[in-house]
Design a protein around this motif. Structure first.
Motif, PDB file in Angstrom:
ATOM      1  N   ARG A  41       0.721  -1.148   0.043  1.00 51.03           N
ATOM      2  CA  ARG A  41      -0.122   0.229  -0.218  1.00 51.03           C
ATOM      3  C   ARG A  41       0.882   1.252   0.043  1.00 51.03           C
ATOM      4  NH1 ARG A  41      -5.055  -0.841   3.721  1.00 51.03           N
ATOM      5  NH2 ARG A  41      -5.315   1.435   3.449  1.00 51.03           N
ATOM      6  N   LYS A  42       1.722   1.211   0.962  1.00 47.70           N
ATOM      7  CA  LYS A  42       2.511   2.654   0.940  1.00 47.70           C
ATOM      8  C   LYS A  42       3.540   2.577  -0.148  1.00 47.70           C
ATOM      9  CE  LYS A  42       2.533   4.865   5.160  1.00 47.70           C
ATOM     10  NZ  LYS A  42       1.533   4.726   5.694  1.00 47.70           N
ATOM     11  N   THR A  57       2.805   2.084  -2.951  1.00 50.75           N
ATOM     12  CA  THR A  57       2.031   2.588  -4.102  1.00 50.75           C
ATOM     13  C   THR A  57       2.530   4.023  -4.623  1.00 50.75           C
ATOM     14  OG1 THR A  57       0.416   0.661  -3.917  1.00 50.75           O
ATOM     15  CG2 THR A  57      -0.225   2.526  -5.239  1.00 50.75           C
ATOM     16  N   TRP A  58       2.674   4.523  -3.450  1.00 54.73           N
ATOM     17  CA  TRP A  58       3.076   6.041  -3.676  1.00 54.73           C
ATOM     18  C   TRP A  58       4.441   6.331  -3.173  1.00 54.73           C
ATOM     19  CZ3 TRP A  58       3.991   9.306   0.387  1.00 54.73           C
ATOM     20  CH2 TRP A  58       3.515   8.844   1.628  1.00 54.73           C
TER      21      TRP A  58
END
Lengths: 64, 919
Positions: free
Chosen positions: B285-286, B288-289
């Protein structure tokens, strides 16, 4: 937020990126103009890039 | 400051630091406090994507194509937006199946095909080893350049002898690092925490170094971006640098974006870091950016450094690839130059280490082990402990890959084939895309289709990209490039079938993907999957639906023995590791030791998975099947198992439950409807019976009244007899009406109920006393058998009295005069108290024994016999008793009397229905 909604938003971000980084939208900024002395296309690409990253961060970090 | 010794010392000090970090990372992992189990380290380690090709090469590309260096980083940014669907699934599948490399993944998906695993390995080695060579070359040339300080013009480096070559020393150190942190021991999960920690550190170093140079150029040499770009306007082709079209077409831009989108997942090192080394799926999740943010940060200063270099070295004497080093050097920034060199070194070493681990795992598990296991002469499968063999092969593969890279670097030198390898390498691994992405989203892809597609794509790639790069390096006759193979113009490698107008990468991608995807889909659709392929396809595609703990266990049928399986695991994992793995599995199953395990399908698949972690899925399949007498399932059976997958079963169960509920509801409705109909009929019966019963006494009252009115001359005795009958019949009428009202009241729930303590024995004696007249009239004998003490119950005293009187008077009615005997008994049972009234009268016919409790139903023939009662008494009694949760029943043999019993619950505190008080 439901996982499927998150996924759909990420797909939307992906499609937005594809559109923004390719012809013909890219061609709109493909000229020799400058923004504060910096080439237009350079500013456009890095600006949209950063925007895309921020959008993805917001989508991903939104609590469930 | 920049003497050779200083640079060499700095380089080796940096490598030493890597060792220390990796060592610390491994120590932390062993003590259970993982250094890398957080999304930030994961995101940083993903930046192994940025090699020297980025660190030095991006500036070079920017100097020639301007903004055209960006698609290589925009593609991954776009792709990570889709990782939520793609990478999450790949990670989930890999964790569930203990996947150790991309070759393992693809082989496993298509029925654990050794052929496919080997093919992927060969393509990866051919495509990626030159890329490793490129990193070594970058280290070598940057080193050569740096030690020439203050000169910034590179000399030919090929004159350095092999033994004195710093690059070789670095390659050997990297091999040692890779062996130490990548193949020190056999790990069933194939994760290398220390290595990942070191890679994340390298990512920080190269980013800081590049940004430091960027800030130096932009803000040190110039006064910010606008000042830099305004100076750059004097460059002859500046406009070509800041726009698209002349340096690079939109088409090439788009195809490079697509290519890098695929590479970010398919390069063996990216697969290793993103999938195999992933600690927790949630870290995605993290990343991803954060990962795109890293890419953005490392690219902001590429164009400024490129134009800065072009302004400072206008004559073209300095290679644009070296601007990151030469710009600080030209301005006497020795420390910055050294930092930039270390940054380049970190970019190179990070890539080389991870790529070597990934490739060596593939070479060992998908190429060497399958071959060795096939050579029967070696009797490898019968060895007692193969873990030593495995480790040796793994280590040898690391050295082999590293030396291959070094050898290629020494041989190729400045050749075109090496300089252009970045994109050629991307195009090679892009050939994995159709079978990998198709494999996780499309169940119908077959092994044959995958092999055909991959082979075709690889051949087209070799012909249109690899061989031409050899030809341009002068290793092949250039003729086939200019005239086509056998002088057939249609076969020109870079204008295949006459296709012109595309750059070489787009050209290669178009043709290779056409054949790759076309054959993969075409042959998959024409052919059929084997049972093993189908089961693997389902496991992969439905990984999010499949929650079964031991995947594959449902698709196995056969027999194995525990000692054999254990021995097998020992051979490949070593005794202690095998012991631990088995013990952990037994604990998970709730068993004390692994001796208690049953060699069932789940255990077999567990062993296979353990081995897959060590030797790859395809090899694991082969060695496990050597000890398992497997009975192959035919496709039909697998299909039926698949159809009954857990999901389907769950849905089916729910459906079944619903339909059962529906059935019950329907049955209830039908019953209720029947009951309503019955009640309606009873009401009609009731009314007609009541009117009938009322008419009988009325008729006699009327008849006798008429006689009295019409015959005034009747004598007094006759007259008083008739009046007596009228009075008696009127009393009967009153009683009847009272009972009808009583029954109606009870039935409608409007009756008044009292709740009090009642002593039944006392009540019985009272009732016998009250009915004594009836018995004395007919000269009957009454006896009561009552225990000395009885527990009292809670009920309505008057109502119970009513019941007792009714039963006693009934008994009296049906007994023969003079010989009749009525016995009353009281018994206390476990939870109930039971009262019986027995007579020795006529008895009740079997068929009447249930109807007498209904309203207006009496025993005997009502048409001929004179009615002995109203026909409501027993019905009312039963209702009274059921109000107190009691029962009333009869036992009788016709001719031998009848016995009525009722029972009441002892524990009954309160009656079932509470009575409306004070009504």
């Amino acid at each position: 937020m439901k996982p499927s909604v998150r996924g759909q938003r990420l797909i939307a971000a992906f499609l937005f990126g594809c559109l923004a980084f390719d012809y013909p939208i890219l061609a709109l900024f493909n000229h020799e103009g400058t923004v504060y002395g910096i080439p237009m296309l350079f500013v456009y690409i890095f600006g949209v890039w950063l925007l895309l990253i921020v959008v993805m961060a917001i989508i991903i970090e939104m609590p469930d | 400051m920049l003497q050779t010794t200083v640079v060499v010392l700095a380089s080796f000090a940096y490598l030493g630091l890597l060792f220390a970090i990796a060592f610390y990372g491994d120590k932390r992992a062993e003590s259970g406090r993982s250094l890398i189990a957080n999304p930030y380290i994961y995101s940083l380690s993903l930046a192994v994507y940025c090699t020297t090709w980025t660190f030095y090469g991006s500036v070079g590309r920017a100097a020639s194509t301007g903004i055209g260096f960006l698609p290589i980083y925009l593609g991954p940014t776009l792709m990570v937006a889709l990782w939520w669907f793609v990478m999450r699934k790949i990670i989930r599948i890999s964790k569930a199946n203990r996947i150790t490399s991309i070759a393992d993944f693809i082989a496993s998906r298509y029925g654990k095909s050794q052929l496919l695993g080997g093919l992927v390995t060969i393509i990866a080695v051919i495509g990626v080893v030159p890329y490793i060579a490129l990193q070594l070359k970058a280290v070598s040339s940057s080193f050569t350049l740096l030690v020439q300080y203050p000169s910034v013009v590179a000399e030919k480096a090929s004159s350095v002898p092999v033994l004195g070559d710093t690059t070789l020393a670095i390659a050997i150190m990297l091999a040692a690092f890779t062996i130490f942190f990548g193949a020190r021991q056999l790990d069933v999960t194939e994760r290398h925490e220390g290595m990942v920690a070191a890679i994340a550190f390298e990512s920080v170093v190269k980013l800081l170094a590049f940004i430091a140079v960027g800030i130096f150029v932009t803000y040190g040499l110039y006064d910010g971006f606008s000042d830099l770009f305004s100076h750059a306007r004097q460059l002859p082709d500046f406009n070509a640098l800041i726009t698209l079209g002349s340096g690079m077409s939109y088409g090439a831009w788009a195809s490079l974006t697509c290519l890098s989108m695929l590479s970010i997942m398919l390069l063996p090192r990216q697969f290793q870091i993103a999938v195999v080394e992933n600690v927790n799926e949630a870290h995605l999740r993290k990343a991803t950016w954060l990962f795109p943010l890293y890419l953005l940060a490392i690219n902001v200063f590429v164009l400024p450094i490129a134009v800065g270099g072009m302004i400072h070295f206008p004559d073209g004497s300095v290679d644009a690839d070296t601007f990151v080093l030469t710009l600080p050097m030209a301005h006497q920034q020795q420390a910055l130059a050294l930092f930039a060199f270390i940054g380049g070194l970190s970019a190179a070493t990070g890539m080389v280490i991870v790529e070597t681990i990934a490739l060596s795992t593939m070479v060992c598990n998908d190429l060497v082990m399958p071959l060795l296991l096939r050579i029967r002469r070696l009797r490898l499968a019968e060895q007692n402990d193969l873990s030593f063999w495995l480790l040796s092969i793994r280590r040898a593969a690391i050295v082999f890959v590293m030396l291959l890279g070094y050898a290629y670097f020494r041989l190729a030198g400045e050749a075109y084939a090496l300089v252009s390898i970045g994109l050629i390498s991307f195009a090679a691994v892009a050939q994995f895309a159709p079978i990998l992405l198709g494999g996780i989203f499309w169940k119908e892809g077959t092994r044959a289709g995958a092999i055909a597609g991959l082979l075709a794509g690889f051949l087209v790639w070799s012909y249109t990209l690899l061989l031409p790069s050899f030809a341009k390096s002068g290793w092949l006759a250039i003729g086939f490039l200019e005239n086509g193979l056998w002088d057939i113009a249609l076969l020109k490698p870079q204008e295949l079938f006459g296709l012109t107008g595309l750059d070489e990468i787009s050209h290669c991608m178009f043709w290779s993907m056409l054949f790759n995807v076309g054959l993969y889909i075409g042959i998959s659709l024409v052919g059929r999957q084997s049972a093993a392929e189908h089961s693997q396809a389902t496991l992969f595609v439905d990984v999010f639906k499949n929650t079964v703990d031991a995947p594959g266990s449902r698709f196995w049928r056969g027999s194995a023995s525990l000692p054999e399986l254990f021995a097998l695991a020992q051979r490949f994992l070593g005794p202690s590791r095998a012991e631990r793995a088995f013990a952990a599995y037994a604990r998970k199953r709730g068993l004390k030791s692994h001796q208690e395990l049953k060699p069932d399908a789940a255990l077999v698949s567990q062993v296979e998975m353990l081995l897959a972690g060590a030797i790859g899925a395809a090899s694991a399949r082969v060695v496990v099947s050597s000890v398992v007498k497997e009975e192959p399932l035919d496709l039909q059976e697998v299909m039926s198992i698949v159809e009954e997958s857990s999901q389907a079963i769950a849905y089916g169960r729910k459906l079944e439950q619903k339909s059962r509920e529906l059935e019950t509801a329907t049955a209830n409705l039908t019953a209720a409807n029947e009951r309503l109909k019955e009640l309606d009929r009873l009401k009609d019966d009731f009314i007609s019976t009541v009117t009938h019963e009322l008419r009988t006494p009325l008729t006699s009252i009327r008849a006798f009244s008429e006689i009295l009115r019409d015959n005034p001359a009747l004598d007094i005795a006759e007259r008083s007899r008739f009046l007596g009958i009228v009075v008696k019949e009127s009393e009967r009428l009153t009683r009847l009406i009272n009972q009808v009202l009583d029954a109606a009241k009870i039935e409608s729930g409007n009756a008044e109920w009292k709740s009090e303590r009642v002593d039944l024995a006392e009540l019985i004696e009272e009732a016998i006393l009250a009915t004594a007249q009836v018995f004395t009239d007919k000269n009957l004998r009454v006896s009561a058998d009552l225990p000395a003490s009885t527990p009292s119950i809670t009920a309505d005293r008057d109502r119970l009295m009513q019941v007792l009187l009714n039963l006693l008077s009934n008994a009296g009615k049906f007994c023969q005069p003079d010989t009749g005997v009525v016995e009353v008994s009281l018994k206390v049972e476990l939870n109930t108290i039971c009262v019986g009234v027995r007579d020795n009268g006529l008895g009740i016919a079997i068929e009447d024994q249930t109807v007498i409790f209904e309203k207006f139903r009496q025993g005997g023939d009502t048409l001929t016999d004179k009615p002995q009662g109203t026909g409501l008494g027993l019905s009312i009694c039963r209702q009274i008793l059921s109000h107190f949760e009691g029962k009333l029943w009869v036992e009788s043999v016709p001719g031998h009397g009848a016995a009525f019993f009722f029972s009441l619950p002892l524990a009954a505190g309160e009656p079932g229905k509470s009575s409306p008080v004070g009504e």
